[in-house]
Scaffold this motif. Structure first.
Motif, mmCIF file in Angstrom:
data_model
loop_
_atom_site.group_PDB
_atom_site.id
_atom_site.type_symbol
_atom_site.label_atom_id
_atom_site.label_comp_id
_atom_site.label_asym_id
_atom_site.label_seq_id
_atom_site.Cartn_x
_atom_site.Cartn_y
_atom_site.Cartn_z
ATOM 1 N N LEU A 14 0.844 -1.184 0.000
ATOM 2 C CA LEU A 14 0.000 0.000 0.000
ATOM 3 C C LEU A 14 0.883 1.239 0.000
ATOM 4 O O LEU A 14 1.723 1.412 0.893
ATOM 5 C CB LEU A 14 -0.906 0.020 1.239
ATOM 6 N N SER A 15 0.719 2.075 -0.996
ATOM 7 C CA SER A 15 1.392 3.372 -1.014
ATOM 8 C C SER A 15 0.325 4.454 -1.027
ATOM 9 O O SER A 15 -0.862 4.172 -1.227
ATOM 10 C CB SER A 15 2.317 3.497 -2.229
ATOM 11 N N TYR A 16 0.753 5.685 -0.806
ATOM 12 C CA TYR A 16 -0.227 6.759 -0.613
ATOM 13 C C TYR A 16 0.246 8.042 -1.277
ATOM 14 O O TYR A 16 1.445 8.292 -1.412
ATOM 15 C CB TYR A 16 -0.431 7.018 0.891
ATOM 16 N N MET A 17 -0.753 8.853 -1.663
ATOM 17 C CA MET A 17 -0.487 10.214 -2.144
ATOM 18 C C MET A 17 -1.318 11.191 -1.332
ATOM 19 O O MET A 17 -2.516 10.962 -1.113
ATOM 20 C CB MET A 17 -0.824 10.364 -3.631
ATOM 21 N N VAL A 18 -0.671 12.247 -0.877
ATOM 22 C CA VAL A 18 -1.365 13.355 -0.228
ATOM 23 C C VAL A 18 -1.237 14.559 -1.160
ATOM 24 O O VAL A 18 -0.125 14.941 -1.537
ATOM 25 C CB VAL A 18 -0.750 13.678 1.146
ATOM 26 N N ASP A 28 6.098 5.758 0.181
ATOM 27 C CA ASP A 28 6.462 4.376 -0.172
ATOM 28 C C ASP A 28 6.037 3.995 -1.587
ATOM 29 O O ASP A 28 5.274 3.039 -1.790
ATOM 30 C CB ASP A 28 5.872 3.384 0.844
ATOM 31 N N PRO A 29 6.533 4.701 -2.609
ATOM 32 C CA PRO A 29 6.118 4.398 -3.987
ATOM 33 C C PRO A 29 6.653 3.057 -4.483
ATOM 34 O O PRO A 29 7.741 2.631 -4.127
ATOM 35 C CB PRO A 29 6.732 5.548 -4.793
ATOM 36 N N ARG A 30 5.861 2.423 -5.313
ATOM 37 C CA ARG A 30 6.304 1.196 -5.974
ATOM 38 C C ARG A 30 7.127 1.554 -7.212
ATOM 39 O O ARG A 30 7.185 2.721 -7.618
ATOM 40 C CB ARG A 30 5.107 0.342 -6.358
ATOM 41 N N ARG A 31 7.710 0.546 -7.821
ATOM 42 C CA ARG A 31 8.650 0.773 -8.919
ATOM 43 C C ARG A 31 7.965 1.307 -10.174
ATOM 44 O O ARG A 31 8.533 2.165 -10.865
ATOM 45 C CB ARG A 31 9.362 -0.548 -9.233
ATOM 46 N N ASP A 32 6.795 0.815 -10.514
ATOM 47 C CA ASP A 32 6.087 1.318 -11.690
ATOM 48 C C ASP A 32 5.291 2.551 -11.254
ATOM 49 O O ASP A 32 4.238 2.452 -10.644
ATOM 50 C CB ASP A 32 5.190 0.251 -12.318
ATOM 51 N N ILE A 33 5.827 3.711 -11.590
ATOM 52 C CA ILE A 33 5.397 4.972 -10.992
ATOM 53 C C ILE A 33 4.298 5.694 -11.769
ATOM 54 O O ILE A 33 3.844 6.763 -11.346
ATOM 55 C CB ILE A 33 6.596 5.919 -10.841
ATOM 56 N N GLU A 34 3.846 5.122 -12.868
ATOM 57 C CA GLU A 34 2.885 5.843 -13.709
ATOM 58 C C GLU A 34 1.624 6.236 -12.942
ATOM 59 O O GLU A 34 1.034 7.293 -13.190
ATOM 60 C CB GLU A 34 2.512 5.000 -14.930
ATOM 61 N N VAL A 35 1.200 5.399 -12.012
ATOM 62 C CA VAL A 35 -0.031 5.680 -11.276
ATOM 63 C C VAL A 35 0.069 6.994 -10.512
ATOM 64 O O VAL A 35 -0.892 7.771 -10.450
ATOM 65 C CB VAL A 35 -0.376 4.506 -10.325
ATOM 66 N N TYR A 36 1.233 7.293 -9.944
ATOM 67 C CA TYR A 36 1.399 8.538 -9.190
ATOM 68 C C TYR A 36 1.412 9.742 -10.130
ATOM 69 O O TYR A 36 0.833 10.793 -9.814
ATOM 70 C CB TYR A 36 2.695 8.492 -8.373
ATOM 71 N N LEU A 37 2.066 9.572 -11.278
ATOM 72 C CA LEU A 37 2.089 10.654 -12.258
ATOM 73 C C LEU A 37 0.687 10.935 -12.790
ATOM 74 O O LEU A 37 0.310 12.100 -13.002
ATOM 75 C CB LEU A 37 3.033 10.294 -13.407
ATOM 76 N N ASP A 38 -0.100 9.878 -12.988
ATOM 77 C CA ASP A 38 -1.473 10.047 -13.469
ATOM 78 C C ASP A 38 -2.331 10.797 -12.451
ATOM 79 O O ASP A 38 -3.127 11.677 -12.816
ATOM 80 C CB ASP A 38 -2.097 8.685 -13.772
ATOM 81 N N ILE A 39 -2.191 10.444 -11.175
ATOM 82 C CA ILE A 39 -2.971 11.125 -10.138
ATOM 83 C C ILE A 39 -2.574 12.594 -10.063
ATOM 84 O O ILE A 39 -3.431 13.476 -9.946
ATOM 85 C CB ILE A 39 -2.772 10.436 -8.771
ATOM 86 N N ALA A 40 -1.274 12.862 -10.138
ATOM 87 C CA ALA A 40 -0.815 14.250 -10.092
ATOM 88 C C ALA A 40 -1.386 15.056 -11.252
ATOM 89 O O ALA A 40 -1.854 16.191 -11.071
ATOM 90 C CB ALA A 40 0.710 14.289 -10.103
ATOM 91 N N ARG A 41 -1.377 14.467 -12.453
ATOM 92 C CA ARG A 41 -1.940 15.164 -13.616
ATOM 93 C C ARG A 41 -3.441 15.386 -13.432
ATOM 94 O O ARG A 41 -3.961 16.459 -13.739
ATOM 95 C CB ARG A 41 -1.665 14.370 -14.889
ATOM 96 N N ARG A 42 -4.121 14.377 -12.937
ATOM 97 C CA ARG A 42 -5.570 14.487 -12.732
ATOM 98 C C ARG A 42 -5.920 15.614 -11.771
ATOM 99 O O ARG A 42 -6.907 16.328 -11.964
ATOM 100 C CB ARG A 42 -6.091 13.152 -12.188
#
Length: 453
Positions: A14-18, A28-42
């Protein structure tokens, strides 16, 4: 303010974005980081901070890759010996809009473990949530066995971290750990992924003990350490740079067979039922939800891998699961699948299966066979079938010579998945009379088999 949880299946990470305003932090990001970049863009935000709660042993972190992609600063507990992060210590705070992230040093699971306290300063300076890494889980606490000669010390540190630092934050504070049920970092986690510190204080079994008893329980606790943990420590000390998922070639049966002859190691990620019904000779069964805990015992990081999957559309998910564990040498996959392999006329192998009902009949008839129970020792000691031979699945590759080759061997676990891995391993090593008990202990319990302790 937005708080979003990102779950990585298989490793139960489980990782988290605030996110607040145009700033965001990832924990605690996982190695495939696209999900975090997508949330940031959204959300129209920039990722400015990345926090590691400790040096992870069970998956590859994405901190350095995320920093390269976004320019974010990476932070890690002091003494963590990682060269890609800035050390932080107790009391440091970080502001993202009205979100305040404060550092607590919470050693025990590892000496560099930190927790991160979240406050919404638009309303109060009091904490609303805490990210506990592997210190405190929902229904359990972190394992403390990574320093074998300091087990009592680490257990004591974990107790003090939980009772002197985390629980005093307040009963209403929401708890966000780095793992959920199914992780190799704990054994008693709840299936739910939401809780509060107050609920855990009252009902978490490990928090119902005094300090001395807690230390004794943790000191005597048994955990397995897969060989890949050392690889994860190596990778996460420096953290890998950003690069794309592997791009394996889709190979038809003839091409795939040629690669097998040239030394390609075949991982069959299908269900045990599918694998036992027909598989490429010499392949290793590795059901997707079993792989995170056991692939490191069976597969070298130097091996070039070819995959057999149910559907071509499953390839991306399969690659991600292996990528998070550091397996990058995936060069091919069979297309369109085993049906095409069979239709091509290529040879295939089967592993006979046996139901729990038929297994029970064999016991009643006193037939001569070996029941190989490959579950963890705590599962085995909690209840097993009479005269079972116990070898933990991870230890099986080194203990094959303990098994007879002149008797039938029935592989057995909790459901038949780990038993399929064991059966495929035995088959690879020339054991000719092997069967997999599908359903295994779950089915035996439903049938009322005699279980001993």
């Amino acid at each position: 303010m937005i708080l979003e949880k990102i779950k990585s299946e298989g490793i139960a990470h489980l990782s988290y974005m605030v996110v607040d305003g145009n700033e965001a932090a990832v924990i605690d990001p996982r190695r495939d980081i696209e999900v975090y970049l997508d949330i940031a863009r959204r959300e129209g935000a920039n990722i400015t901070h990345v926090f590691e709660t400790h040096r992870n042993e069970d998956y590859v972190v994405g901190s350095k890759a995320l920093a390269q992609a976004t320019g974010a600063r990476v932070f890690h507990g002091q003494g963590g010996e990682v060269d890609h992060a800035e050390p932080v210590q107790e009391g440091q705070t970080f502001e993202l809009g009205s979100a305040r992230l404060s550092i607590l040093e919470t050693p025990g699971h590892t000496f560099d473990s930190i927790s991160i306290v979240l406050a919404d300063t638009a309303f109060s300076d009091e904490p609303v949530a805490v990210f506990t890494g592997d210190a405190l889980f929902i229904g359990d606490v972190g394992r403390t066995d990574f320093y074998p000669d300091r087990r009592e010390e680490t257990a004591a540190k974990l107790y003090d971290s939980i009772f002197d630092k985390l629980l005093p934050l307040g009963d209403g504070v929401q708890l966000y750990p780095a793992h959920g049920a199914g992780s190799v970092c704990g054994s008693g986690m709840a299936d739910r992924e939401f809780s509060t510190l107050g609920y855990e204080r009252r009902y978490n079994p490990m928090l119902q003990h005094g300090r001395d008893e807690f230390i004794k329980l943790k000191r005597d606790e048994h955990h397995y350490q897969p060989p890949y943990f050392r690889k994860m420590e190596e990778l996460n000390s420096a953290a890998p740079e950003r690069h794309a998922l592997p791009h394996p070639k889709a190979l038809a049966p003839g091409q795939f067979a040629k690669r097998c002859q040239d030394g390609l190691k075949v991982l069959d990620l299908r269900t045990p039922e599918a694998f036992c019904g027909a598989h490429i000779p010499g392949s290793l069964s590795m059901p997707a939800d079993v792989a995170p805990a056991y692939i490191g015992w069976m597969v070298s990081y130097d091996d070039e891998l070819g995959l057999v999957i149910d559907e071509p559309g499953d390839i991306d998910e399969s690659l991600r699961a292996l990528y998070r564990l550091g397996y990058d040498k995936v060069s091919a996959y069979l297309t369109p699948g085993m049906t095409a392999w069979e239709a091509s006329g290529a040879d295939y192998a089967v592993i006979p299966t046996i139901s729990a009902a038929r297994l029970l009949q064999r016991y009643e008839r006193s037939e001569d066979f070996v029941l190989l129970d490959v579950r963890a020792i705590d599962e085995y000691e909690a209840g097993h079938l009479e005269n079972a031979t116990h070898i933990y699945l991870g230890h099986l590759p080194e203990r094959l010579d303990e098994l007879p080759r002149d008797k039938p061997i029935v592989t057995f676990c909790g459901s038949g998945k780990r038993a399929a891995v064991a059966a495929s391993l035995l088959s690879q090593h020339g054991f000719e009379n092997v069967e997999n008990c599908l359903g295994s202990m779950s089915a035996c319990k439903n049938l009322g088999c005699r279980i001993v302790r």
